[in-house]
Design an enzyme around this catalytic site. Structure first.
Site, mmCIF file in Angstrom:
data_model
loop_
_atom_site.group_PDB
_atom_site.id
_atom_site.type_symbol
_atom_site.label_atom_id
_atom_site.label_comp_id
_atom_site.label_asym_id
_atom_site.label_seq_id
_atom_site.Cartn_x
_atom_site.Cartn_y
_atom_site.Cartn_z
ATOM 1 N N ASN A 9 0.856 -1.189 0.000
ATOM 2 C CA ASN A 9 0.000 0.000 0.000
ATOM 3 C C ASN A 9 0.890 1.236 0.000
ATOM 4 O OD1 ASN A 9 -1.934 1.961 0.362
ATOM 5 N ND2 ASN A 9 -2.395 1.438 2.480
ATOM 6 N N TRP A 10 1.014 1.858 -1.174
ATOM 7 C CA TRP A 10 1.902 3.012 -1.303
ATOM 8 C C TRP A 10 1.332 4.270 -0.659
ATOM 9 C CZ3 TRP A 10 3.918 2.865 -7.093
ATOM 10 C CH2 TRP A 10 4.623 1.663 -7.291
ATOM 11 N N LYS A 11 0.060 4.256 -0.328
ATOM 12 C CA LYS A 11 -0.617 5.417 0.252
ATOM 13 C C LYS A 11 -0.419 6.641 -0.662
ATOM 14 C CE LYS A 11 -0.330 3.326 4.785
ATOM 15 N NZ LYS A 11 -0.118 3.489 6.233
ATOM 16 N N HIS A 95 -9.506 0.697 5.452
ATOM 17 C CA HIS A 95 -8.215 0.956 6.097
ATOM 18 C C HIS A 95 -8.419 1.913 7.269
ATOM 19 C CE1 HIS A 95 -4.077 2.296 6.710
ATOM 20 N NE2 HIS A 95 -3.686 1.240 6.016
ATOM 21 N N GLU A 97 -6.878 4.383 8.314
ATOM 22 C CA GLU A 97 -6.728 5.801 7.994
ATOM 23 C C GLU A 97 -7.993 6.348 7.345
ATOM 24 O OE1 GLU A 97 -1.927 5.239 7.472
ATOM 25 O OE2 GLU A 97 -3.191 5.466 5.691
ATOM 26 N N GLU A 167 -4.953 -4.993 11.099
ATOM 27 C CA GLU A 167 -3.985 -3.919 11.291
ATOM 28 C C GLU A 167 -4.240 -3.244 12.637
ATOM 29 O OE1 GLU A 167 -4.520 -0.924 8.258
ATOM 30 O OE2 GLU A 167 -6.574 -0.603 8.887
ATOM 31 N N GLY A 173 2.635 2.476 11.216
ATOM 32 C CA GLY A 173 3.523 3.616 11.014
ATOM 33 C C GLY A 173 4.259 4.058 12.261
ATOM 34 N N SER A 213 3.019 -2.520 10.768
ATOM 35 C CA SER A 213 4.478 -2.360 10.752
ATOM 36 C C SER A 213 5.207 -3.673 10.504
ATOM 37 C CB SER A 213 4.977 -1.720 12.064
ATOM 38 O OG SER A 213 4.506 -0.398 12.172
#
Length: 250
Positions: A9-11, A95, A97, A167, A173, A213
């Site tokens: 996942n490059w975000k 997700h 976020e 997650e 992160g 992570s």
């Protein structure tokens, strides 16, 4: 056998040329053709990424999100049919976020699930608890509700197109990772939750990824756990050498 999956996942990272170079380097370093590799770049990268991976049988294009409606006056959004037309195979839904920064609700996520499945794509559905929820012993309750409220309206056949990614929000992160025991415990609980709803066959076929992570140092030990079938990788997916090491950890 359950599919082994590593998703990058490059975000919101990388210019077009940076993304092209990164993906080319990942492919060049790929030694594990048995593992499914999902690449989830920012939306503008999708067409170039599709061209880059199309001759690599174990690489699949993924999107980081989609809107629940098929079309309409939703400026700045991208629909499931549009993603499907670009050759997207998987869509990440729920997700942490997205839940935290954009206020996505369980019902909204259920609608997105229906939109993705209705367009013939598969889903990586994210679940996980915050630190205070784990510290107060509510982590199992929280994860079960996230799954039930957004996925239990599906029948068993549709659910086969779902991958779940656990997650722990407190580990995303932060550099902090759940211990292998904590990760395996939650993955086992998730599989038991699916078994109760959809039966043993569906539960045993479900791929469950760890998404907190996961890195080059812990991937092998995490992937060795009975109920961990791969990883949803964030920061480490932006470094070709690291991401390739994680893919090869199987």
């Amino acid at each position: 056998m359950r599919r082994k999956i590593v998703a990058g996942n490059w975000k919101m990272n990388g210019s077009l040329e940076e993304g092209r170079l990164l993906l080319s380097e990942i492919i060049a370093k790929n030694e594990n053709t048995e593992t499914l590799v999902l690449i989830a770049p920012p939306f503008p990268h999708l067409a170039i990424a599709k061209e880059t991976i199309e001759h690599n049988s174990n690489f699949y294009l993924a999107a980081q999100n989609c809107h629940q409606e098929d079309k309409g006056a939703f400026t700045g959004e991208v629909s499931a049919p549009i993603l499907e037309s670009f050759g997207v195979s998987f869509v990440i839904i729920g997700h942490s976020e997205r839940r935290e920064y954009f206020g996505e609700t369980h019902q909204q996520l259920a609608d997105k699930v229906d939109a993705v499945l209705g367009s013939g794509m598969q889903i990586v559905f994210c679940v996980g608890e915050k630190l205070e929820e784990r510290e107060t012993g509510k982590h199992f309750e929280i994860v079960k509700k996230q799954i039930a409220d957004s996925l239990f309206h599906l029948n068993a056949e549709l659910f086969k197109s779902v991958v779940i990614a656990y997650e722990p929000v407190w580990a995303i992160g932060t550099g902090v990772t759940a211990s292998t025991e904590q990760a395996q415990e939650m993955h086992s609980f998730i599989r038991e939750t699916i078994q109760e709803q959809f039966g043993n066959v569906v539960a045993e076929e479900l791929s469950i990824l760890y998404g907190g992570s996961c890195n080059v140092k812990n991937a092998s030990s995490l992937f060795a756990c009975k109920d961990i079938d791969g990883g949803l990788i964030g920061g480490a997916s932006l470094k070709a050498a690291d991401f390739s090491t994680i893919i090869n950890a199987f």
